[in-house]
Design a protein around this motif. Structure first.
Motif, PDB file in Angstrom:
ATOM      1  N   VAL A   1       7.288  -3.672  -5.217  1.00 48.13           N
ATOM      2  CA  VAL A   1       7.382  -4.521  -6.536  1.00 48.13           C
ATOM      3  C   VAL A   1       8.931  -5.058  -6.800  1.00 48.13           C
ATOM      4  O   VAL A   1       9.847  -4.143  -6.715  1.00 48.13           O
ATOM      5  CB  VAL A   1       6.668  -3.911  -7.891  1.00 48.13           C
TER       6      VAL A   1
ATOM      7  N   GLN B   1       2.401  -1.972   2.669  1.00 54.09           N
ATOM      8  CA  GLN B   1       3.565  -1.813   1.750  1.00 54.09           C
ATOM      9  C   GLN B   1       4.405  -2.944   1.602  1.00 54.09           C
ATOM     10  O   GLN B   1       4.899  -3.865   2.189  1.00 54.09           O
ATOM     11  CB  GLN B   1       4.521  -1.030   3.082  1.00 54.09           C
TER      12      GLN B   1
ATOM     13  N   ASN C   1       0.372   0.372  -7.809  1.00 57.50           N
ATOM     14  CA  ASN C   1       0.272  -0.926  -6.870  1.00 57.50           C
ATOM     15  C   ASN C   1      -0.800  -0.483  -5.759  1.00 57.50           C
ATOM     16  O   ASN C   1      -0.310  -0.018  -4.732  1.00 57.50           O
ATOM     17  CB  ASN C   1       1.543  -1.488  -6.647  1.00 57.50           C
TER      18      ASN C   1
ATOM     19  N   GLY D   1       1.058   5.950  -4.100  1.00 58.35           N
ATOM     20  CA  GLY D   1       1.734   5.164  -3.295  1.00 58.35           C
ATOM     21  C   GLY D   1       3.213   4.955  -3.918  1.00 58.35           C
ATOM     22  O   GLY D   1       3.237   3.684  -4.330  1.00 58.35           O
TER      23      GLY D   1
ATOM     24  N   ASP E   1      -2.043  12.116   1.658  1.00 58.47           N
ATOM     25  CA  ASP E   1      -3.140  10.967   1.756  1.00 58.47           C
ATOM     26  C   ASP E   1      -3.574  11.187   0.597  1.00 58.47           C
ATOM     27  O   ASP E   1      -4.550  12.130   0.386  1.00 58.47           O
ATOM     28  CB  ASP E   1      -3.769  11.012   2.948  1.00 58.47           C
ATOM     29  N   ILE E   2      -3.665  10.220  -0.543  1.00 60.19           N
ATOM     30  CA  ILE E   2      -4.459  10.267  -1.612  1.00 60.19           C
ATOM     31  C   ILE E   2      -6.009  10.468  -1.339  1.00 60.19           C
ATOM     32  O   ILE E   2      -6.752  11.259  -2.187  1.00 60.19           O
ATOM     33  CB  ILE E   2      -4.338   9.003  -2.591  1.00 60.19           C
TER      34      ILE E   2
ATOM     35  N   GLU F   1       2.541   9.942  -1.568  1.00 51.97           N
ATOM     36  CA  GLU F   1       3.030   8.705  -0.846  1.00 51.97           C
ATOM     37  C   GLU F   1       2.821   9.342   0.683  1.00 51.97           C
ATOM     38  O   GLU F   1       2.919  10.441   1.003  1.00 51.97           O
ATOM     39  CB  GLU F   1       4.497   8.510  -0.896  1.00 51.97           C
TER      40      GLU F   1
HETATM   41  N1  SAH Z   1       4.594   1.804  -5.930  1.00 53.83           N
HETATM   42  C1  SAH Z   1       5.463   0.928  -5.070  1.00 53.83           C
HETATM   43  C2  SAH Z   1       4.820   0.796  -3.679  1.00 53.83           C
HETATM   44  C3  SAH Z   1       3.530  -0.143  -3.536  1.00 53.83           C
HETATM   45  S1  SAH Z   1       2.998  -0.285  -1.874  1.00 53.83           S
HETATM   46  C4  SAH Z   1       5.890  -0.378  -5.607  1.00 53.83           C
HETATM   47  O1  SAH Z   1       5.327  -0.687  -6.397  1.00 53.83           O
HETATM   48  O2  SAH Z   1       6.648  -0.883  -5.157  1.00 53.83           O
HETATM   49  C5  SAH Z   1       1.709   0.820  -1.558  1.00 53.83           C
HETATM   50  C6  SAH Z   1       2.393   1.881  -1.058  1.00 53.83           C
HETATM   51  O3  SAH Z   1       1.086   2.996  -1.003  1.00 53.83           O
HETATM   52  C7  SAH Z   1       3.149   2.078   0.145  1.00 53.83           C
HETATM   53  O4  SAH Z   1       4.391   2.844  -0.168  1.00 53.83           O
HETATM   54  C8  SAH Z   1       2.267   3.048   1.008  1.00 53.83           C
HETATM   55  O5  SAH Z   1       2.702   3.503   2.032  1.00 53.83           O
HETATM   56  C9  SAH Z   1       1.599   3.681   0.030  1.00 53.83           C
HETATM   57  N2  SAH Z   1       0.085   4.249   0.942  1.00 53.83           N
HETATM   58  C10 SAH Z   1      -0.650   3.524   1.415  1.00 53.83           C
HETATM   59  N3  SAH Z   1      -1.786   4.222   1.793  1.00 53.83           N
HETATM   60  C11 SAH Z   1      -1.707   5.251   1.034  1.00 53.83           C
HETATM   61  C12 SAH Z   1      -2.437   6.571   1.069  1.00 53.83           C
HETATM   62  N4  SAH Z   1      -3.597   6.707   1.730  1.00 53.83           N
HETATM   63  N5  SAH Z   1      -2.015   7.559   0.105  1.00 53.83           N
HETATM   64  C13 SAH Z   1      -0.915   7.476  -0.293  1.00 53.83           C
HETATM   65  N6  SAH Z   1      -0.144   6.305  -0.321  1.00 53.83           N
HETATM   66  C14 SAH Z   1      -0.489   5.520   0.335  1.00 53.83           C
END
Ligand code: SAH
Length: 286
Positions: free
Chosen positions: A34, A31, A123, A59, A106-107, A80
């Motif tokens: 950006v 986590q 990201n 995410g 979970d993706i 997310e």
């Molecule tokens: N897109 C946002 C967050 C980036 S951080 C930005 O750019 O600010 C990465 C994000 O992916 C986090 O919020 C984390 O909780 C999420 N994440 C981590 N593993 C994941 C998964 N398996 N499936 C979906 N989301 C996930």
């Protein structure tokens, strides 16, 4: 959340949300949110060119990117895995933008149910970079804008004979056209990760191969465990041709004459396809 695209406002938004929702960013889930307007602008201008109807964001985090993406497309689906962040995405983004659909999941498990997209943006949670890349071969989409850990991106972008060139490079370039769009320092994110990040554009290639992809994949995997050897010697360890009798084996080597003295690590994707296709003919004759 309505703010102009400046670093100061992105930081304010991030810190406020974390405080208000009592969130401590979890390292385990990569986590890092950006806060760099230049990175966001680069992503947005590229996405805009695709004139997308449907965007998938993997995410969503606290939704800074989601918010802007929703101005470009008819629908933005953001997935997310962290329940606390789902609350943020719903309250701060989806309540204000009715074309944003927030999916809790979970993706790695949910990707088959999400449908098809024009653009995928992420990201990337760095701990699942290669798994996500694999999943992208199974989702229908035109273009993806992905921020990877720099070292991982270097492997995707490597050219034959460069140190980072390997199985990952070959398979990624087999499926996608890959373009480098810039490297960003840890200060582009809050909290800052320990690594640099690289933004990459992926476009699906038309796959031009008339042997089973599994066979190609196996050959590439087996060859690249011996990537410093010459093809002639590496090929002896390939399961599918190792049982050929001597005469057949020599015939195969003869057919691959122009490649056999090359080191495995110097072979391009196109050359590997040709090599695997030749091998497949022999394999079928066993
Ligand atoms: N897109 C946002 C967050 C980036 S951080 C930005 O750019 O600010 C990465 C994000 O992916 C986090 O919020 C984390 O909780 C999420 N994440 C981590 N593993 C994941 C998964 N398996 N499936 C979906 N989301 C996930």
């Amino acid at each position: 959340m309505v703010f102009s695209l400046s670093r100061k406002e992105l930081i304010n938004y991030t810190i406020n949300v974390l405080r208000t929702y009592n969130i401590r960013p979890r390292k385990r889930l990569s986590q890092n949110f950006v806060i760099d307007p230049h990175l966001i602008r680069t992503i947005l201008s590229r996405v805009r060119k695709c004139r997308p109807k449907r965007i998938l964001e993997i995410g969503g985090g606290i939704g800074a990117l989601t918010f802007y993406l929703s101005d470009i497309a008819e629908e933005v689906v953001t997935i997310e895995v962290d329940k606390k962040l789902i609350k943020v995405l719903e309250n701060e983004v989806a309540l204000r933008k009715d074309n944003v659909k927030v999916v809790y999941g979970d993706i790695l498990k949910a990707y088959k149910k999400l449908g098809s997209f024009d653009v995928i943006v992420s990201n990337i949670p760095y701990h699942i970079s290669s798994k996500i890349l694999f999943i992208l071969t199974e989702i229908k989409f035109k273009e993806a804008l992905l921020t990877f850990q720099k070292e991982f991106a270097d492997r995707l972008l490597a050219k034959p004979n460069e140190p980072d060139y390997g199985r990952l490079t070959v398979m990624a370039n087999f499926y996608f056209d890959i373009e480098y769009l810039g490297t960003y320092s840890p200060s582009s994110f809050y909290p800052p990760p320990k690594v640099y990040s690289t933004l990459i554009d992926l476009r699906r290639k038309r796959i031009d191969i008339n042997i089973p992809i599994d066979f190609f994949q196996d050959v590439v995997r087996e060859l690249f465990t011996l990537k410093n050897r010459k093809l002639k010697s590496a090929i002896r360890n390939i399961r599918s041709v190792k049982n050929l009798d001597d005469a057949k084996f020599l015939e195969l080597i003869h057919e691959l004459e122009k490649y056999v003295n090359r080191r495995v690590r110097t072979l391009s994707v196109g050359e590997l396809i040709e090599i695997a296709s030749t091998m497949y003919r022999y394999y079928k004759e066993i």
